[in-house]
Write a protein that holds these residues in place. Structure first.
Motif, PDB file in Angstrom:
ATOM      1  N   VAL A   1       8.622  -6.446  -3.964  1.00  0.00           N
ATOM      2  CA  VAL A   1       7.643  -5.780  -4.871  1.00  0.00           C
ATOM      3  C   VAL A   1       7.186  -6.710  -6.643  1.00  0.00           C
ATOM      4  O   VAL A   1       5.690  -6.789  -6.239  1.00  0.00           O
ATOM      5  CB  VAL A   1       8.688  -4.246  -5.626  1.00  0.00           C
ATOM      6  CG1 VAL A   1       7.795  -4.372  -6.634  1.00  0.00           C
ATOM      7  CG2 VAL A   1       9.372  -3.602  -4.426  1.00  0.00           C
TER       8      VAL A   1
ATOM      9  N   ASP B   1       3.645  -8.867  -5.108  1.00  0.00           N
ATOM     10  CA  ASP B   1       1.987  -9.091  -5.252  1.00  0.00           C
ATOM     11  C   ASP B   1       1.663  -8.857  -6.849  1.00  0.00           C
ATOM     12  O   ASP B   1       0.256  -9.296  -6.930  1.00  0.00           O
ATOM     13  CB  ASP B   1       2.065  -7.784  -4.537  1.00  0.00           C
ATOM     14  CG  ASP B   1       0.773  -6.752  -4.574  1.00  0.00           C
ATOM     15  OD1 ASP B   1      -0.035  -7.325  -3.907  1.00  0.00           O
ATOM     16  OD2 ASP B   1       0.079  -6.024  -4.906  1.00  0.00           O
TER      17      ASP B   1
ATOM     18  N   LYS C   1      -1.382 -10.451  -8.125  1.00  0.00           N
ATOM     19  CA  LYS C   1      -2.974 -10.008  -8.935  1.00  0.00           C
ATOM     20  C   LYS C   1      -2.614 -10.849 -10.730  1.00  0.00           C
ATOM     21  O   LYS C   1      -3.436 -11.012 -10.785  1.00  0.00           O
ATOM     22  CB  LYS C   1      -2.502  -8.483  -8.884  1.00  0.00           C
ATOM     23  CG  LYS C   1      -2.303  -8.325  -7.792  1.00  0.00           C
ATOM     24  CD  LYS C   1      -3.429  -7.478  -7.803  1.00  0.00           C
ATOM     25  CE  LYS C   1      -3.059  -6.764  -6.569  1.00  0.00           C
ATOM     26  NZ  LYS C   1      -3.040  -7.299  -4.866  1.00  0.00           N
TER      27      LYS C   1
ATOM     28  N   ARG D   1     -13.546  -6.111   0.107  1.00  0.00           N
ATOM     29  CA  ARG D   1     -12.386  -7.064   0.960  1.00  0.00           C
ATOM     30  C   ARG D   1     -12.861  -7.563   1.778  1.00  0.00           C
ATOM     31  O   ARG D   1     -13.602  -7.753   2.942  1.00  0.00           O
ATOM     32  CB  ARG D   1     -10.636  -6.439   0.607  1.00  0.00           C
ATOM     33  CG  ARG D   1     -10.612  -5.638  -0.593  1.00  0.00           C
ATOM     34  CD  ARG D   1      -9.009  -5.845  -1.229  1.00  0.00           C
ATOM     35  NE  ARG D   1      -9.007  -7.000  -1.521  1.00  0.00           N
ATOM     36  CZ  ARG D   1      -7.403  -7.152  -1.109  1.00  0.00           C
ATOM     37  NH1 ARG D   1      -6.466  -6.809  -1.130  1.00  0.00           N
ATOM     38  NH2 ARG D   1      -7.231  -8.855  -1.542  1.00  0.00           N
TER      39      ARG D   1
ATOM     40  N   ARG E   1     -11.385  -4.754  -9.458  1.00  0.00           N
ATOM     41  CA  ARG E   1      -9.828  -3.980  -8.516  1.00  0.00           C
ATOM     42  C   ARG E   1      -8.867  -4.430  -9.130  1.00  0.00           C
ATOM     43  O   ARG E   1      -7.678  -3.860  -8.361  1.00  0.00           O
ATOM     44  CB  ARG E   1     -11.109  -3.956  -6.982  1.00  0.00           C
ATOM     45  CG  ARG E   1     -10.755  -5.668  -6.837  1.00  0.00           C
ATOM     46  CD  ARG E   1      -9.707  -6.109  -5.772  1.00  0.00           C
ATOM     47  NE  ARG E   1      -9.536  -4.516  -4.604  1.00  0.00           N
ATOM     48  CZ  ARG E   1      -7.846  -5.633  -4.931  1.00  0.00           C
ATOM     49  NH1 ARG E   1      -7.019  -6.280  -4.990  1.00  0.00           N
ATOM     50  NH2 ARG E   1      -7.888  -4.362  -3.212  1.00  0.00           N
TER      51      ARG E   1
ATOM     52  N   ARG F   1      -5.472  -2.441  -9.750  1.00  0.00           N
ATOM     53  CA  ARG F   1      -4.037  -2.417  -9.294  1.00  0.00           C
ATOM     54  C   ARG F   1      -3.012  -2.202  -9.940  1.00  0.00           C
ATOM     55  O   ARG F   1      -1.301  -1.273 -10.308  1.00  0.00           O
ATOM     56  CB  ARG F   1      -3.744  -3.218  -7.889  1.00  0.00           C
ATOM     57  CG  ARG F   1      -4.949  -3.239  -6.458  1.00  0.00           C
ATOM     58  CD  ARG F   1      -5.581  -2.853  -6.644  1.00  0.00           C
ATOM     59  NE  ARG F   1      -5.639  -2.077  -4.957  1.00  0.00           N
ATOM     60  CZ  ARG F   1      -7.425  -1.598  -4.895  1.00  0.00           C
ATOM     61  NH1 ARG F   1      -8.045  -1.829  -6.446  1.00  0.00           N
ATOM     62  NH2 ARG F   1      -7.796  -1.562  -4.008  1.00  0.00           N
TER      63      ARG F   1
ATOM     64  N   TRP G   1       3.789   3.715 -12.844  1.00  0.00           N
ATOM     65  CA  TRP G   1       5.014   3.890 -11.911  1.00  0.00           C
ATOM     66  C   TRP G   1       5.965   4.165 -13.603  1.00  0.00           C
ATOM     67  O   TRP G   1       6.991   4.196 -13.782  1.00  0.00           O
ATOM     68  CB  TRP G   1       4.884   3.103 -10.957  1.00  0.00           C
ATOM     69  CG  TRP G   1       6.140   2.743 -10.622  1.00  0.00           C
ATOM     70  CD1 TRP G   1       7.270   4.288 -10.411  1.00  0.00           C
ATOM     71  CD2 TRP G   1       6.840   2.121  -9.509  1.00  0.00           C
ATOM     72  NE1 TRP G   1       8.817   3.824  -9.761  1.00  0.00           N
ATOM     73  CE2 TRP G   1       7.769   2.534  -9.253  1.00  0.00           C
ATOM     74  CE3 TRP G   1       5.618   0.989  -9.013  1.00  0.00           C
ATOM     75  CZ2 TRP G   1       9.041   1.237  -8.322  1.00  0.00           C
ATOM     76  CZ3 TRP G   1       6.678   0.266  -8.392  1.00  0.00           C
ATOM     77  CH2 TRP G   1       8.352   0.299  -7.778  1.00  0.00           C
TER      78      TRP G   1
ATOM     79  N   HIS H   1      -0.152   3.513  -1.306  1.00  0.00           N
ATOM     80  CA  HIS H   1       0.495   2.404  -0.447  1.00  0.00           C
ATOM     81  C   HIS H   1       0.015   3.306   1.171  1.00  0.00           C
ATOM     82  O   HIS H   1       0.542   4.380   1.079  1.00  0.00           O
ATOM     83  CB  HIS H   1       1.633   2.233  -0.931  1.00  0.00           C
ATOM     84  CG  HIS H   1       1.843   1.084  -2.176  1.00  0.00           C
ATOM     85  ND1 HIS H   1       2.942   0.801  -2.369  1.00  0.00           N
ATOM     86  CD2 HIS H   1       0.657   0.116  -2.470  1.00  0.00           C
ATOM     87  CE1 HIS H   1       1.860   0.223  -3.968  1.00  0.00           C
ATOM     88  NE2 HIS H   1       0.929   0.031  -3.213  1.00  0.00           N
TER      89      HIS H   1
END
Ligand code: 1PW
Length: 214
Positions: free
Chosen positions: A53, A56, A60, A96, A106, A110, A117, A150
């Protein structure tokens, strides 16, 4: 009981989001990424199963930090200046794997979806009963937000990781803010700031039709 001096505390992380919004309602990238760096440290403290988790999110944040330090750094001071610069220079809509680097827009999108969340999860934690299950709160908030974007395999892996989360009070304690009651009070103070950052970003991206960037 205050958090031990020097120890990692979620209070400082959430405070970074408080300093994001300027008087002109712009979202500053410096404190935004600082907040994310802290959240990632927190994710690490949840155990190895959360590393996919955080991996990623690290990638970013790294992309954005490179923009913030790069040649065009003055264009990456705020989300507003970034959007204006990337749109004006045709840097946004590249597919991409087109060989072009991922745009700031972009990439932030994300992180922005993940922030939704986080916000729902912390709100669920704050308002939950003492005996409510953290894994259920986390799964419900994930399903109501990030899961939409996802593929099945990631949703599955995420749900497995959530099952390892400790009970609510233990979770509130590892936030290192003090007693569970103090942690709940801190969440009550900090969440409006995260909501504000989320709301401004959402409006900015909606206004420029950037909410579905590939
Ligand atoms: C305990 C609660 C903590 C909430 C922290 C939020 C961290 C969010 C990171 C979720 C990453 C899940 C795995 C990666 C998925 C990527 O494919 C996906 N990235 C995100 C952030 O959703 C999409 O990125 P991509 O493939 O379009 O570059």
């Amino acid at each position: 009981m205050a958090a031990a001096r020097g120890a990692f505390s979620l209070r400082e992380v959430l405070a970074a989001f408080q300093t994001c919004v300027t008087e002109r309602r712009e979202v500053l990238l410096g404190p935004y990424l600082c907040g994310w760096r802290g959240l990632i440290r927190f994710l690490h403290s949840l155990g190895a199963i959360f590393s996919f988790v955080s991996k990623d999110a690290v990638a970013k944040v790294q992309i954005m930090e490179n923009y913030c330090r790069g040649e065009q750094r003055e264009k990456y001071v705020s989300l507003q200046s970034m959007v204006e610069y990337e749109l004006a220079n045709g840097l946004v809509n590249a597919q991409r794997r087109s060989g072009r680097p991922d745009s700031g827009c972009r990439t932030v999108l994300r992180l922005h979806r993940a922030l939704c969340w986080l916000q729902l999860f912390l709100e669920g934690l704050r308002t939950g009963q003492e005996d409510s299950r953290t894994s259920v709160i986390c799964t419900d908030s994930y399903n109501a937000s990030l899961a939409t974007y996802h593929p099945w395999v990631i949703r599955k892996a995420a749900t497995v990781a959530f099952c390892t989360l400790p009970p609510r009070n233990t979770f509130l304690e590892i936030m290192n803010v003090g007693t569970p009651e103090e942690a709940v009070a801190m969440l009550g103070e900090a969440l409006p700031y995260i909501r504000d950052v989320y709301g401004i970003t959402q409006e900015l991206f909606a206004q420029h039709k950037l909410l579905d960037l590939p």
